[in-house]
Design a protein around this motif. Structure first.
Motif, short mmCIF file in Angstrom:
data_model
loop_
_atom_site.label_atom_id
_atom_site.label_comp_id
_atom_site.label_asym_id
_atom_site.label_seq_id
_atom_site.Cartn_x
_atom_site.Cartn_y
_atom_site.Cartn_z
N TYR A 19 13.34 1.63 -2.91
CA TYR A 19 14.21 2.91 -1.84
C TYR A 19 14.77 2.05 -0.67
CZ TYR A 19 17.66 6.77 -1.00
OH TYR A 19 18.66 7.58 -0.05
N ASP A 20 16.56 1.71 -0.79
CA ASP A 20 16.65 1.68 0.52
C ASP A 20 17.40 2.47 1.54
OD1 ASP A 20 17.93 0.55 2.88
OD2 ASP A 20 18.42 -2.01 1.77
N ALA A 21 16.68 3.49 1.90
CA ALA A 21 17.44 4.87 2.58
C ALA A 21 18.65 4.42 3.48
CB ALA A 21 16.91 5.34 3.42
N ASP A 22 18.26 3.14 3.76
CA ASP A 22 19.27 2.63 5.07
C ASP A 22 20.66 2.99 3.94
OD1 ASP A 22 18.47 3.19 7.55
OD2 ASP A 22 17.96 1.23 7.66
N ALA A 23 20.75 1.97 2.89
CA ALA A 23 21.98 0.93 2.39
C ALA A 23 22.12 2.87 0.46
CB ALA A 23 21.52 -0.10 1.64
N ALA A 24 21.56 3.54 1.22
CA ALA A 24 21.35 4.25 -0.24
C ALA A 24 21.31 3.87 -1.72
CB ALA A 24 22.22 5.67 -0.44
N ILE A 25 20.51 2.38 -1.34
CA ILE A 25 20.20 2.07 -3.46
C ILE A 25 19.05 2.10 -3.22
CG2 ILE A 25 19.76 -0.72 -4.05
CD1 ILE A 25 22.28 -1.16 -2.15
N ALA A 26 18.44 2.91 -4.74
CA ALA A 26 17.96 2.87 -5.69
C ALA A 26 17.42 1.38 -6.62
CB ALA A 26 17.47 4.80 -5.93
N GLY A 27 16.29 1.76 -6.59
CA GLY A 27 15.73 0.94 -8.02
C GLY A 27 14.43 1.68 -8.76
N GLU B 262 10.26 -7.87 -8.73
CA GLU B 262 11.11 -9.78 -8.73
C GLU B 262 11.94 -9.17 -9.22
OE1 GLU B 262 10.87 -14.06 -9.18
OE2 GLU B 262 8.79 -12.79 -9.75
N LEU B 263 12.68 -8.91 -10.39
CA LEU B 263 13.87 -8.60 -11.51
C LEU B 263 14.31 -7.50 -10.28
CD1 LEU B 263 15.86 -9.55 -12.39
CD2 LEU B 263 14.14 -8.50 -14.49
N LEU B 264 13.74 -6.74 -9.85
CA LEU B 264 14.70 -5.17 -9.42
C LEU B 264 15.03 -5.73 -7.88
CD1 LEU B 264 14.66 -2.25 -10.34
CD2 LEU B 264 12.49 -1.68 -9.13
N LEU B 265 14.16 -6.40 -7.39
CA LEU B 265 14.56 -6.41 -5.65
C LEU B 265 15.46 -7.21 -5.61
CD1 LEU B 265 10.89 -7.11 -4.14
CD2 LEU B 265 12.48 -5.40 -3.26
N SER B 266 15.50 -8.04 -6.87
CA SER B 266 16.11 -9.03 -6.63
C SER B 266 17.56 -8.79 -6.96
CB SER B 266 16.25 -10.40 -8.04
OG SER B 266 17.49 -11.08 -7.70
N GLU B 267 18.20 -7.49 -7.84
CA GLU B 267 18.95 -6.98 -8.47
C GLU B 267 19.46 -6.19 -6.93
OE1 GLU B 267 21.17 -7.08 -10.90
OE2 GLU B 267 20.20 -8.81 -11.44
N MET B 268 18.50 -5.29 -6.48
CA MET B 268 18.78 -4.22 -5.25
C MET B 268 19.62 -4.97 -4.15
SD MET B 268 15.40 -1.51 -5.85
CE MET B 268 16.61 -0.73 -3.62
N GLU B 269 18.77 -6.16 -4.12
CA GLU B 269 19.48 -6.98 -3.00
C GLU B 269 20.92 -7.79 -3.00
OE1 GLU B 269 15.74 -9.50 -0.27
OE2 GLU B 269 16.60 -10.02 -2.67
N SER B 270 21.51 -8.11 -4.76
CA SER B 270 22.90 -8.16 -5.14
C SER B 270 23.56 -6.76 -4.75
CB SER B 270 22.64 -8.44 -6.67
OG SER B 270 21.50 -9.74 -6.56
N GLY C 101 23.51 -4.72 -2.21
CA GLY C 101 23.11 -4.58 -0.87
C GLY C 101 21.94 -4.19 0.18
N ALA C 102 21.39 -3.96 -0.93
CA ALA C 102 19.77 -3.51 0.05
C ALA C 102 19.28 -4.68 0.42
CB ALA C 102 18.38 -3.31 -1.11
#
Length: 169
Positions: free
Chosen positions: A46-54, A78-86, A88-89
């Motif tokens: 979870y990225d609280a600043d961007a409100a993006i959850a995985g 690794e895949l989950l982090l990559s998709e979260m970055e895509s 905006g996390a």
């Protein structure tokens, strides 16, 4: 009494079901769910600043080159982090929660005596450490199954278990 209306000005967040050996990323307050976590490990990012959850539901600890990376804790994270970055996390803002990794059967699956659940927890912790992601809460181990619901707006993880009840992490 139920009240029916045609007012559609309020939208409800999406509900995304994550299956075994699967993952999903949610934005806009999406609710991510998975069930059937026994020895499998549920990895919540979870990225609280961007409100993006995985949420990833991994079956096994480490990849053997299988074409399904979400099946494994290491490549699934690794895949989950990559998709979260895509989406905006910022990985420097991401925190983790873990659930699952139970010992569902009374036998060791390796020479070191660790069950597959224990090995899944170890692999998830190791991989998150390698990415510099802090684990802020966990509910792992035991001998019971779990179902998870992640509120993508708040990052609250609700864990349900027939054995231990319902609680939040």
């Amino acid at each position: 009494m139920q009240i029916y209306t045609t007012d559609t000005s309020q939208s409800t967040p999406a509900r995304i079901k994550v299956g075994i050996a699967d993952f999903a990323v949610g934005t806009d307050g999406a609710v991510l769910t998975t069930s059937g976590l026994g020895s499998c490990i549920g990895v919540i990012l979870y990225d609280a600043d961007a409100a993006i959850a995985g949420l990833a539901h991994a079956m096994l600890p480490t990849s053997d080159g299988d074409a399904t990376p979400a099946k494994f804790a290491d490549t699934g994270i690794e895949l989950l982090l990559s998709e979260m970055e895509s989406s905006g996390a910022d990985t420097s803002n991401v925190t983790a929660k873990l659930a699952g990794g139970s010992t569902m059967f009374d036998f060791a699956s390796t020479d070191d005596g660790k069950s597959i659940g224990d090995r899944n927890v170890d692999a998830a912790r190791q991989t998150l450490s390698e990415f510099g992601i802090d684990i802020v809460a966990e509910d792992v181990g035991g001998s019971h199954g779990r179902s998870l619901e992640l509120d993508g707006e708040t990052g609250t993880l609700t864990v349900r278990s027939a054995k231990t009840g319902t609680y939040e992490l």
